[in-house]
Design a protein around this motif. Structure first.
Motif, PDB file in Angstrom:
ATOM      1  N   TRP A   1      33.008  70.584  34.743  1.00 29.74           N
ATOM      2  CA  TRP A   1      32.614  71.983  34.578  1.00 29.74           C
ATOM      3  C   TRP A   1      32.076  72.510  35.901  1.00 29.74           C
ATOM      4  O   TRP A   1      31.446  71.779  36.668  1.00 29.74           O
TER       5      TRP A   1
ATOM      6  N   ILE B   1      26.528  78.869  28.302  1.00 29.72           N
ATOM      7  CA  ILE B   1      27.869  78.701  28.858  1.00 29.72           C
ATOM      8  C   ILE B   1      28.510  80.071  28.977  1.00 29.72           C
ATOM      9  O   ILE B   1      28.498  80.854  28.020  1.00 29.72           O
TER      10      ILE B   1
ATOM     11  N   SER C   1      33.955  78.972  31.389  1.00 28.60           N
ATOM     12  CA  SER C   1      34.001  77.542  31.723  1.00 28.60           C
ATOM     13  C   SER C   1      32.920  77.182  32.738  1.00 28.60           C
ATOM     14  O   SER C   1      33.020  76.185  33.427  1.00 28.60           O
ATOM     15  N   THR C   2      31.901  78.012  32.825  1.00 29.29           N
ATOM     16  CA  THR C   2      30.801  77.781  33.760  1.00 29.29           C
ATOM     17  C   THR C   2      29.511  77.514  33.000  1.00 29.29           C
ATOM     18  O   THR C   2      29.138  78.271  32.104  1.00 29.29           O
TER      19      THR C   2
END
Length: 141
Positions: free
Chosen positions: A108, A128, A131-132
């Motif tokens: 990630w 979140i 996707s970070t």
């Protein structure tokens, strides 16, 4: 000559079939409107009233579908709460201040929640964003 009742009912069936293939819920609202217009036609209402009923039921159904989908989307976003509070280890930091971390068996991108540059250490996941992972300051033992 085909009656308006048959036309409206056929349209409702076609829309229901398309809804079953696509699963959008909005086609279900259109089918509901067509079914209401078919009922009005069967009861002898004129075409103007049939169209008004079709439009009203479609609008009501689309509104309900929108509310349902927006609540479901909120529930999906709340699933991120399952990750909140878990810890990850930042070993190396990239030039832009982000890091690549391993969490739940995948790599990630991680960034600091406050926008600062990360430093090596153990961080807590705050939330979140796509996707970070957005991380809270490191935990010092």
């Amino acid at each position: 000559m085909i009656s308006l009742t048959v036309i409206w009912f056929s349209a409702a069936l076609v829309l229901l079939g398309m809804e079953m293939l696509l699963g959008t819920l909005y086609l279900l609202a259109l089918a509901l409107g067509a079914l209401g217009a078919a009922l009005c036609s069967f009861l002898g209402a004129d075409l103007t009233l049939q169209c008004i009923v079709a439009a009203g039921l479609t609008l009501a159904g689309a509104s309900l579908a929108h509310v349902y989908r927006s609540r479901r989307k909120t529930d999906t976003l709340a699933d991120n709460a399952l990750d909140r509070g878990h810890t990850v280890t930042v070993n190396t930091v990239r030039d832009d201040g982000s890091a690549l971390v391993h969490y739940r068996g995948a790599s990630w991108t991680a960034r600091a929640l406050d926008g600062r540059s990360l430093t090596p250490g153990i961080y807590t996941i705050s939330r979140i964003d796509g996707s970070t992972l957005l991380l809270q300051p490191p935990i010092h033992p």
